[in-house]
Design an enzyme around this catalytic site. Structure first.
Site, short mmCIF file in Angstrom:
data_model
loop_
_atom_site.label_atom_id
_atom_site.label_comp_id
_atom_site.label_asym_id
_atom_site.label_seq_id
_atom_site.Cartn_x
_atom_site.Cartn_y
_atom_site.Cartn_z
N ASP A 1 0.55 -1.08 0.05
CA ASP A 1 0.13 0.22 0.45
C ASP A 1 1.45 1.35 -0.26
O ASP A 1 0.30 2.63 0.34
CB ASP A 1 -1.00 0.21 1.03
N SER B 1 54.11 -44.59 -1.49
CA SER B 1 53.31 -43.84 -1.84
C SER B 1 53.16 -44.71 -3.21
O SER B 1 52.52 -44.20 -4.41
CB SER B 1 52.76 -42.81 -2.19
N GLY C 1 66.35 -42.70 -5.89
CA GLY C 1 66.91 -41.79 -5.35
C GLY C 1 65.48 -40.59 -5.41
O GLY C 1 66.00 -39.71 -5.14
#
Lengths: 610, 266
Positions: free
Chosen positions: A17, A530, A461
């Site tokens: 409004d 790994s 290595g």
């Protein structure tokens, strides 16, 4: 040609409004933009309902809207001035219809926020102001309406301006202008206001035409989210819309999150007349590529140098519009660009009442109409950018049941943990904001943080080359650190032996530590046997493909044994087995137990451009 | 990119989203200018391989030239066309004299509903535009209809940032509106730019032309001398008459089309 005219979307928001529909009706009326019959139709409807002429009825098309005298849903109206074409979006101001207001505002480039001069700042004035800032709409004009009800008082106008600025500036929203108007009486809309001689600024229509469009999305880095892949004939066409940047045939591209690289073979079109050499932001296109590996919807095509962030945990601001609460830990669907993924709110960091700006301390769910700072976790990593940089890649929606129930903005990618995070046992953690980013550190150091991961059987290595490499980089002024996995076993990994399970855990710990070093901007050298492929893939994922360089040092069993007899006394049968990686790595061949490690170290500096 | 390029790119994006998400997808082709432009956009989006069928709801009251044009284009472009007529209603004597809104509901809305049920369509592509009329200006790009094709416009979910509604209850369907942002003049400028075939009824003969096409008893031509696309564009730049002013069903009451659309009308 008329087609070159500019187009701008403006949303009109504000408390219920406060006169949004009236303003738009007035703009259309005063600029003679209404179709024939519209005025008569509104006169007829107004009379049927026993009301005087309502400009708002020109827009509120639905019967129910007219009955209640409020706008329920957004209305989009096209309208033009001498300068350009506009789409004016009339958004509802009633709290109940906030989701519709957000729908309307989401596509806008500028906003008019209306405030009733007599009633002053209301709840939705504030909430809308806040949501505009969240949606990234910076060009906000505050129109102080119904000035006729306060006798066109300059004092009242200044008072509202002061109060509202205080609120907005707290949110880092700085309106472009405040404009006093009376939409009903047509004051200051399309001409200078006769009733407000004290006002020296531009009237509404002048302001509209002065809004400058954001430019330059074509100059930003390329983001081309794949929408679909077609195989209607012998062509395999990757289709989608370019969200930023540009692309041409022959370009080298990287497809995320996989990181695969290929080249653009051709740019496709239905008819020859539509064939172009360069495609850029905003276009819906189709391309073919040289290497036809499996591509799918959701992947994002970038150029090599400036690519998207990829992560499965990130911070965002969300606003919630759902009937049910957004609950922490519950699974939802998240959609960002063309990606769809399962997600959950991992932690709720702050809930803000959008009207009072008070912070809520109840951090387990987010209610309808709340805005919150959250950490989101997705099932698989997604690609994104900071919203401020590339909007289309920094905003997402959350689906609850069947409906879009929330929207979100990723404000920052500097704090992103660029990896897939899994198996988090802690519950009450969040990604906390930092003031210094990796990029900042790298700039000061003048180098990129990265990890050179030496792998290979014991005695091959690795250590000898790594020691030389560290010294050479140190001597040329680089910030470098060598993590010797054997040394780690004296401390961090003193609880681990050499069983496969322990070997995995050792690799996991080293990758995490190496990643932190790389994040600090350091060139990090790792030596780790790994031998398991999966363990190295884990490391590569944690550290990130672009920051991880794998160097396989290969030597025959005899040479290894000769160089390091101790390593082979360990009680593990498979100690001489090594699983090679499936992606390309740097391989160094050691043919002699007495090899020249200086030369090998120099070769690596050259190859990796360290 | 100019204005038409932007509209084209957005429509193509929407069509591709629809094709990606809905296995059972069809496109309504009224043979009018808008849905013919939409057909053109689909050919562009899918590189000349429009991958879904076109649906024409034939009330049997259509202007004969429309049907000739339909069959010619379908043949020229090798289209997969489904034509459906609500014969049951016609046998029971349905026609505009029963009341225009009643007739539209039976022959168009119900005629469409028959096809949706028969082919179990999950997605229907419809060429409505926001600037045509008030209730269409409130549409979403992806808009849900229940099993009876009803539209709950009081509770539409938000549509943010081109993330359209693709999740819905089984049995419901989604209306997809790729042309929502186009204006009448954009359509004609695009027809001109792309040289798209349209039915001759749009071009003035003896001072009259059709601006919007529908069933013969309820569609009136307007006074016009625009006998080619350029002249139509020029005419539209200077008119204040609404596009659907020749469509009788809209004038039945102030909210006629809103009421029709609530129950599944396109």
């Amino acid at each position: 040609m008329k087609g070159e005219r500019e187009n701008l979307n403006i949303v009109v928001v504000g408390h219920v409004d406060h006169g949004k529909s009236t303003l738009i009706g007035r703009l259309l009326y005063d600029t003679d933009s209404l179709p024939a019959g519209a005025i008569e139709k509104v006169k007829k409807i107004s009379a049927e309902k026993g009301k005087s002429f309502e400009y708002a009825y020109l827009l509120d098309a639905f019967e129910e809207e007219q009955k209640q005298g409020i706008t329920i849903d957004i209305t989009m109206i096209q309208f033009f001035t001498k300068k350009r074409d506009y789409v004016i979006i009339d958004a509802p101001g009633h709290k109940e219809f906030l989701k519709n207001m957000i729908s309307g505002a989401a596509s806008a480039e500028a906003a008019f926020l209306l405030i009733d001069a007599k009633e002053g700042i209301q709840e939705q004035s504030k909430r809308h102001g806040y949501i505009l800032s969240l949606l990234g709409i910076k060009k906000v004009y505050v129109l102080v309406n119904k000035m006729d009800l306060v006798d066109y008082s300059e004092e009242r106008f200044n008072e509202i301006q002061e109060q509202f600025n205080e609120f907005l500036n707290n949110l880092n929203v700085y309106p472009e202008k405040y404009i006093p108007i009376s939409a009903f009486n047509g004051q200051n809309i399309t001409s200078k206001p006769s009733e407000m001689p004290w006002y020296k600024g531009d009237y509404v229509l002048e302001c509209m035409d002065k809004i400058e469009k954001a430019k330059g999305i074509e100059e930003k880095p390329l983001r081309f989210p794949i929408q679909d892949v077609y195989k209607f004939d012998d062509r395999r066409i990757i289709s989608g819309r370019i969200e930023s940047g540009s692309l041409k045939a022959g370009d080298e591209i990287v497809i995320y999150p996989s990181g695969k690289t290929t080249r653009v073979k051709s740019i496709e079109a239905w008819q020859n007349k539509d064939k172009v050499d360069v495609i850029s932001a905003g276009m819906s296109v189709g391309i073919t590529v040289e290497d036809e590996f499996f591509n799918k919807r959701g992947e994002v095509i970038c150029h090599k140098d400036d690519h998207v962030a990829t992560a499965n945990i990130f911070n965002a601001n969300v606003f919630w519009m759902g009937k049910n609460n957004l609950e922490r830990g519950k699974k939802y669907k998240l959609k960002i660009a063309t990606q769809e993924v399962e997600c959950e709110v991992f932690s709720i960091n702050k809930i803000i009442d959008a009207a009072s700006l008070k912070t809520n301390t109840e951090l387990n769910y987010i209610k309808k109409n709340d805005v919150a700072e959250v950490t989101i976790k997705t099932k698989t990593p997604i690609c994104f950018d900071a919203f401020g940089n590339i909007q289309a890649m920094g905003r997402f929606v959350i689906i609850d049941n069947y409906d879009t129930a929330g929207g979100g903005i990723i404000s920052n990618v500097d704090d992103v943990i660029n990896r897939q995070v899994t198996n988090i046992k802690s519950k009450n953690i969040t990604i906390r904001k930092r003031l210094v980013s990796r990029k900042d550190r790298e700039e000061v150091l003048g180098q990129k943080g990265k990890v050179v991961w030496f792998t290979g059987l014991p005695g091959c290595g690795k250590n000898e080359i790594a020691v030389k490499l560290e010294k050479k980089l140190f001597d040329i002024g680089k910030k470098v650190y060598y993590i010797d996995s054997a040394n780690v076993r004296f401390g961090l990994s003193s609880d681990l032996a050499f069983s496969p399970k322990d070997s995995y855990e050792q690799t996991r710990r080293i990758s995490e530590v190496a990643n932190l070093f790389a994040d600090s901007g350091t060139i990090t050298i790792v030596t780790s046997v790994s031998r398991f492929r999966e363990a190295r893939e884990y490391a590569r994922n944690v550290i990130g493909k672009e920051n991880y360089a794998e160097v396989l040092v290969e030597a025959s069993n005899e040479i290894c044994k000769k160089r390091n007899p101790n390593a082979f006394s360990e009680d593990c049968d498979s100690v001489m087995d090594y699983e090679k990686s499936e992606y390309p790595v740097i391989a160094l061949n050691i043919n002699d137990a007495e090899f020249n490690s200086d030369k090998k170290a120099e070769a690596i500096i050259d190859l990796l451009d360290l | 990119m100019d204005h038409l390029d932007r509209l084209e790119a957005e429509s193509i994006y929407i069509l591709r989203e629809a094709y990606k998400h809905f296995g059972k997808l069809g496109m309504l082709w009224s043979v009018g200018k808008d849905s013919t432009v939409m057909l053109w956009l689909a050919e562009k989006a899918f590189f000349g391989n429009c991958p879904f069928p076109l649906i024409h709801v034939d009330t049997t009251f259509k202007i004969p030239e429309m049907i000739q044009f339909r069959d010619k284009v379908a043949k020229d472009y090798n289209l997969n066309l489904i034509v459906n007529t609500n014969w049951k209603a016609l046998e029971e004597g349905m026609g505009p004299e029963k009341g225009r809104l009643v007739c539209c509901k039976a022959l168009k809305t119900d005629g469409l509903q028959e096809v949706v049920s028969k082919y179990e369509f999950e997605g229907l592509i419809v060429g409505v535009r926001r600037d045509e009329e008030g209730s269409r200006s409130k549409e979403r790009v992806f808009s849900e209809r229940n099993a009876e094709s009803e539209w709950d416009y009081t509770d539409q979910p938000p549509e943010l940032w081109d993330q359209f509604k693709t999740d819905f209850k089984k049995g419901n369907h989604i209306r997809i509106h790729p042309l929502l942002g186009w204006r009448e003049i954009d359509i004609w400028e695009y027809v001109k730019r792309e040289n798209i075939p349209v039915v001759d009824l749009y071009f003035a003969k003896n001072g009259k032309r059709y601006r919007s096409l529908g069933c013969a008893p309820c569609t009136n031509p307007i006074d016009s001398t625009a006998s080619n696309v350029d002249e139509i564009i020029e005419e539209l730049k200077n008119t204040k008459e609404t596009e659907r002013s020749g469509r009788a069903q809209d004038q039945e009451d102030a909210h006629a089309l809103e009421k029709l659309r609530k129950y599944g009308y396109m």
